[in-house]
Design an enzyme around this catalytic site. Structure first.
Site, PDB file in Angstrom:
ATOM      1  N   GLY A 217     -85.641  30.123  32.519  1.00 26.42           N
ATOM      2  CA  GLY A 217     -84.545  30.160  33.498  1.00 26.42           C
ATOM      3  C   GLY A 217     -84.943  29.459  34.778  1.00 26.42           C
ATOM      4  O   GLY A 217     -84.611  29.906  35.875  1.00 26.42           O
TER       5      GLY A 217
ATOM      6  N   SER B 269     -85.246  44.107  37.845  1.00 23.55           N
ATOM      7  CA  SER B 269     -84.259  44.278  38.915  1.00 23.55           C
ATOM      8  C   SER B 269     -84.357  45.715  39.419  1.00 23.55           C
ATOM      9  O   SER B 269     -84.753  46.609  38.656  1.00 23.55           O
ATOM     10  CB  SER B 269     -82.858  44.033  38.344  1.00 23.55           C
ATOM     11  OG  SER B 269     -81.873  44.539  39.225  1.00 23.55           O
TER      12      SER B 269
ATOM     13  N   ILE C 149     -80.410  39.106  45.868  1.00 25.01           N
ATOM     14  CA  ILE C 149     -80.991  37.826  46.276  1.00 25.01           C
ATOM     15  C   ILE C 149     -79.872  36.779  46.238  1.00 25.01           C
ATOM     16  O   ILE C 149     -79.055  36.778  45.309  1.00 25.01           O
ATOM     17  CB  ILE C 149     -82.132  37.410  45.301  1.00 25.01           C
ATOM     18  CG1 ILE C 149     -83.157  38.552  45.129  1.00 25.01           C
ATOM     19  CG2 ILE C 149     -82.793  36.114  45.773  1.00 25.01           C
ATOM     20  CD1 ILE C 149     -83.907  38.984  46.367  1.00 25.01           C
TER      21      ILE C 149
ATOM     22  N   ALA D  93     -80.170  48.635  31.449  1.00 17.36           N
ATOM     23  CA  ALA D  93     -80.967  48.968  30.251  1.00 17.36           C
ATOM     24  C   ALA D  93     -81.930  47.822  29.934  1.00 17.36           C
ATOM     25  O   ALA D  93     -83.106  48.042  29.622  1.00 17.36           O
ATOM     26  CB  ALA D  93     -80.046  49.237  29.060  1.00 17.36           C
TER      27      ALA D  93
ATOM     28  N   LYS E  32     -83.133  45.629  32.026  1.00 15.32           N
ATOM     29  CA  LYS E  32     -84.141  45.484  33.082  1.00 15.32           C
ATOM     30  C   LYS E  32     -85.133  46.657  33.069  1.00 15.32           C
ATOM     31  O   LYS E  32     -86.308  46.486  33.411  1.00 15.32           O
ATOM     32  CB  LYS E  32     -83.451  45.359  34.448  1.00 15.32           C
ATOM     33  CG  LYS E  32     -82.627  44.082  34.580  1.00 15.32           C
ATOM     34  CD  LYS E  32     -83.497  42.846  34.464  1.00 15.32           C
ATOM     35  CE  LYS E  32     -82.768  41.543  34.649  1.00 15.32           C
ATOM     36  NZ  LYS E  32     -83.636  40.377  34.550  1.00 15.32           N
TER      37      LYS E  32
ATOM     38  N   SER F 232     -84.092  26.480  35.974  1.00 20.94           N
ATOM     39  CA  SER F 232     -83.259  25.430  36.577  1.00 20.94           C
ATOM     40  C   SER F 232     -82.490  25.880  37.805  1.00 20.94           C
ATOM     41  O   SER F 232     -82.074  25.058  38.608  1.00 20.94           O
ATOM     42  CB  SER F 232     -82.271  24.897  35.529  1.00 20.94           C
ATOM     43  OG  SER F 232     -81.448  25.949  35.064  1.00 20.94           O
ATOM     44  N   ARG F 233     -82.288  27.184  37.950  1.00 21.50           N
ATOM     45  CA  ARG F 233     -81.488  27.657  39.090  1.00 21.50           C
ATOM     46  C   ARG F 233     -82.086  28.932  39.679  1.00 21.50           C
ATOM     47  O   ARG F 233     -82.877  29.622  39.025  1.00 21.50           O
ATOM     48  CB  ARG F 233     -80.040  27.944  38.653  1.00 21.50           C
ATOM     49  CG  ARG F 233     -79.266  26.693  38.302  1.00 21.50           C
ATOM     50  CD  ARG F 233     -77.774  26.967  38.101  1.00 21.50           C
ATOM     51  NE  ARG F 233     -77.517  27.744  36.893  1.00 21.50           N
ATOM     52  CZ  ARG F 233     -76.988  28.959  36.903  1.00 21.50           C
ATOM     53  NH1 ARG F 233     -76.666  29.552  38.025  1.00 21.50           N
ATOM     54  NH2 ARG F 233     -76.793  29.601  35.758  1.00 21.50           N
TER      55      ARG F 233
ATOM     56  N   VAL G 171     -83.218  31.501  25.384  1.00 25.90           N
ATOM     57  CA  VAL G 171     -84.291  32.511  25.290  1.00 25.90           C
ATOM     58  C   VAL G 171     -83.945  33.662  24.349  1.00 25.90           C
ATOM     59  O   VAL G 171     -84.833  34.398  23.925  1.00 25.90           O
ATOM     60  CB  VAL G 171     -84.704  33.085  26.673  1.00 25.90           C
ATOM     61  CG1 VAL G 171     -85.337  32.037  27.555  1.00 25.90           C
ATOM     62  CG2 VAL G 171     -83.546  33.801  27.356  1.00 25.90           C
TER      63      VAL G 171
ATOM     64  N   TYR H  38     -77.028  45.717  31.740  1.00 27.50           N
ATOM     65  CA  TYR H  38     -78.013  45.001  32.567  1.00 27.50           C
ATOM     66  C   TYR H  38     -79.179  45.930  32.936  1.00 27.50           C
ATOM     67  O   TYR H  38     -80.355  45.566  32.806  1.00 27.50           O
ATOM     68  CB  TYR H  38     -77.312  44.490  33.817  1.00 27.50           C
ATOM     69  CG  TYR H  38     -78.157  43.652  34.737  1.00 27.50           C
ATOM     70  CD1 TYR H  38     -78.473  42.334  34.422  1.00 27.50           C
ATOM     71  CD2 TYR H  38     -78.625  44.176  35.947  1.00 27.50           C
ATOM     72  CE1 TYR H  38     -79.236  41.550  35.287  1.00 27.50           C
ATOM     73  CE2 TYR H  38     -79.386  43.410  36.809  1.00 27.50           C
ATOM     74  CZ  TYR H  38     -79.686  42.094  36.474  1.00 27.50           C
ATOM     75  OH  TYR H  38     -80.447  41.330  37.332  1.00 27.50           O
TER      76      TYR H  38
HETATM   77  P1  NAP Z   1     -79.097  32.423  38.186  1.00 28.56           P
HETATM   78  O1  NAP Z   1     -79.096  31.754  39.511  1.00 28.56           O
HETATM   79  O2  NAP Z   1     -77.820  32.759  37.531  1.00 28.56           O
HETATM   80  O3  NAP Z   1     -80.022  31.529  37.182  1.00 28.56           O
HETATM   81  C1  NAP Z   1     -80.214  31.967  35.880  1.00 28.56           C
HETATM   82  C2  NAP Z   1     -81.119  31.004  35.176  1.00 28.56           C
HETATM   83  O4  NAP Z   1     -81.372  31.519  33.852  1.00 28.56           O
HETATM   84  C3  NAP Z   1     -80.552  29.612  34.999  1.00 28.56           C
HETATM   85  O5  NAP Z   1     -81.591  28.665  35.091  1.00 28.56           O
HETATM   86  C4  NAP Z   1     -79.981  29.646  33.581  1.00 28.56           C
HETATM   87  O6  NAP Z   1     -79.901  28.369  32.965  1.00 28.56           O
HETATM   88  C5  NAP Z   1     -81.031  30.499  32.891  1.00 28.56           C
HETATM   89  N1  NAP Z   1     -80.544  31.152  31.670  1.00 28.56           N
HETATM   90  C6  NAP Z   1     -79.545  32.026  31.519  1.00 28.56           C
HETATM   91  N2  NAP Z   1     -79.413  32.375  30.232  1.00 28.56           N
HETATM   92  C7  NAP Z   1     -80.357  31.706  29.545  1.00 28.56           C
HETATM   93  C8  NAP Z   1     -80.715  31.616  28.184  1.00 28.56           C
HETATM   94  N3  NAP Z   1     -80.076  32.316  27.226  1.00 28.56           N
HETATM   95  N4  NAP Z   1     -81.755  30.808  27.834  1.00 28.56           N
HETATM   96  C9  NAP Z   1     -82.420  30.066  28.771  1.00 28.56           C
HETATM   97  N5  NAP Z   1     -82.118  30.121  30.086  1.00 28.56           N
HETATM   98  C10 NAP Z   1     -81.086  30.910  30.462  1.00 28.56           C
HETATM   99  O7  NAP Z   1     -79.900  33.812  38.245  1.00 28.56           O
HETATM  100  P2  NAP Z   1     -80.910  34.388  39.356  1.00 28.56           P
HETATM  101  O8  NAP Z   1     -80.115  35.108  40.363  1.00 28.56           O
HETATM  102  O9  NAP Z   1     -81.861  33.363  39.759  1.00 28.56           O
HETATM  103  O10 NAP Z   1     -81.670  35.484  38.474  1.00 28.56           O
HETATM  104  C11 NAP Z   1     -82.931  35.215  37.907  1.00 28.56           C
HETATM  105  C12 NAP Z   1     -83.499  36.509  37.347  1.00 28.56           C
HETATM  106  O11 NAP Z   1     -83.624  37.460  38.409  1.00 28.56           O
HETATM  107  C13 NAP Z   1     -82.588  37.154  36.305  1.00 28.56           C
HETATM  108  O12 NAP Z   1     -83.384  37.726  35.289  1.00 28.56           O
HETATM  109  C14 NAP Z   1     -81.871  38.229  37.095  1.00 28.56           C
HETATM  110  O13 NAP Z   1     -81.474  39.285  36.267  1.00 28.56           O
HETATM  111  C15 NAP Z   1     -82.951  38.634  38.064  1.00 28.56           C
HETATM  112  N6  NAP Z   1     -82.421  39.270  39.271  1.00 28.56           N
HETATM  113  C16 NAP Z   1     -81.595  38.575  40.120  1.00 28.56           C
HETATM  114  C17 NAP Z   1     -81.115  39.218  41.247  1.00 28.56           C
HETATM  115  C18 NAP Z   1     -80.228  38.527  42.242  1.00 28.56           C
HETATM  116  O14 NAP Z   1     -79.726  39.205  43.164  1.00 28.56           O
HETATM  117  N7  NAP Z   1     -79.975  37.242  42.141  1.00 28.56           N
HETATM  118  C19 NAP Z   1     -81.458  40.557  41.508  1.00 28.56           C
HETATM  119  C20 NAP Z   1     -82.287  41.213  40.623  1.00 28.56           C
HETATM  120  C21 NAP Z   1     -82.773  40.567  39.504  1.00 28.56           C
HETATM  121  P3  NAP Z   1     -78.466  27.550  32.957  1.00 28.56           P
HETATM  122  O15 NAP Z   1     -78.091  27.334  34.391  1.00 28.56           O
HETATM  123  O16 NAP Z   1     -78.769  26.284  32.245  1.00 28.56           O
HETATM  124  O17 NAP Z   1     -77.495  28.432  32.264  1.00 28.56           O
END
Ligand code: NAP
Length: 260
Positions: A25, A155, A201, A170, A172, A27-28, A77, A168
């Site tokens: 993950g 998370s 975040i 469950a 995490k 890329s973003r 994944v 979600y």
């Molecule tokens: P995000 O900006 O939505 O980015 C998600 C990334 O995961 C993207 O690069 C996406 O690729 C990739 N992805 C999604 N499904 C995938 C799959 N099946 N196979 C391969 N890659 C996949 O998310 P984020 O906010 O950075 O979150 C990152 C992690 O932190 C996650 O596990 C999330 O649960 C956790 N988290 C985030 C927050 C928050 O507030 N943001 C809080 C707690 C935990 P594509 O763009 O190509 O789809």
């Protein structure tokens, strides 16, 4: 260019001892910030993403601009074969994986009463099975080499739960049990496994939240702001480095104090 004008990343790139970090993950959002931070730390980076080719291409170029090697692999994944191919491609191009960070994750929020099976399964398959697939694919080489560091992104929802996020939370919470068990299993091989549990975040994931939810969240965060992906990446950087060499099986919350 004289030696001391080179960036640490450029020096590391020239050294045969450059280490390899794999980021799912990447890329973003948090994964992207982590890939960049680890590249700045001097790691070669193999990252995967699911669908956003443009974001992956841009990051690939940005990492290469830091003077280390970068590999972007389109991967799902939730599919073990796809992850095995991602890891094999990374090892073939960059060398054995020293560090794995699992950031790929999705949300599909719904009250349990209205939760479609598909949303439950997609979230568990991506968030929890995805972590299993990545760790399963890198662990043998790490055990053989008697070193490695894994950071799985959970998370605060996985620690405390969150209404409308049974799927979600469950997934995490599962990551925490998985990582602690793995830490116990592979510690004697010099491999560490830790968990980072972010609160809110600023990424695309939280950009989709409605204003009311965001306002409520801000009121419950003592620091009165959302976190930045770079702040999470800093913590990951510490956890994969030698500075944290005696830390394993730990869960680090990074949440502006939301749960105090
Ligand atoms: P995000 O900006 O939505 O980015 C998600 C990334 O995961 C993207 O690069 C996406 O690729 C990739 N992805 C999604 N499904 C995938 C799959 N099946 N196979 C391969 N890659 C996949 O998310 P984020 O906010 O950075 O979150 C990152 C992690 O932190 C996650 O596990 C999330 O649960 C956790 N988290 C985030 C927050 C928050 O507030 N943001 C809080 C707690 C935990 P594509 O763009 O190509 O789809």
């Amino acid at each position: 260019m004289s030696e001391n004008t080179q960036s640490p990343a450029a020096e590391a790139a020239e050294s045969p001892a450059t280490k390899v970090a794999l980021v799912s993950g990447g890329s973003r959002g948090i994964g992207r910030a982590t890939a960049l931070r680890l590249a700045q730390d001097g790691f070669d980076i193999g990252f995967c993403y699911r669908s956003d080719d443009q974001a992956a291409k841009e990051l690939d170029a940005e990492i290469a601009g830091l003077g280390v090697r970068s590999l972007a692999v389109k991967t799902d994944v939730s599919d073990s074969n796809s992850v095995r191919a991602f890891v094999a491609e990374t090892e073939a191009a960059l060398g054995p994986v020293d560090v794995a960070v699992t950031s790929a994750g999705i949300t599909r929020d719904n009250p349990l009463l209205m939760m479609p099976d598909e949303d439950w399964n997609q979230v568990i398959d991506t968030n929890l099975n995805g972590v299993y697939h990545v760790c399963r694919a890198v662990i043998f080489e790490m055990m053989k080499r008697k070193s490695g560091s894994i950071v799985n992104i959970s998370s605060v929802a996985g620690v405390y739960g969150n209404a409308t996020q049974t799927n979600y939370a469950a997934s995490k919470a599962g990551i925490i049990g998985f990582s602690r068990s793995l830490a116990k299993e592979v510690g004697r091989y010099g491999i560490r496994a830790n968990v980072v549990a972010p609160g809110f975040i600023e990424t695309d994931m939280t950009a989709g939240l409605n204003e009311k939810v965001k306002k409520q969240a801000l009121q419950s965060i003592p620091l009165r702001r959302l976190g930045r992906a770079e702040e999470v990446a800093d913590l990951v950087s510490f956890l994969v480095s030698e500075r944290s060499s005696y830390i394993t099986g730990a869960v680090f919350q990074i949440d502006g104090g939301i749960i105090i």
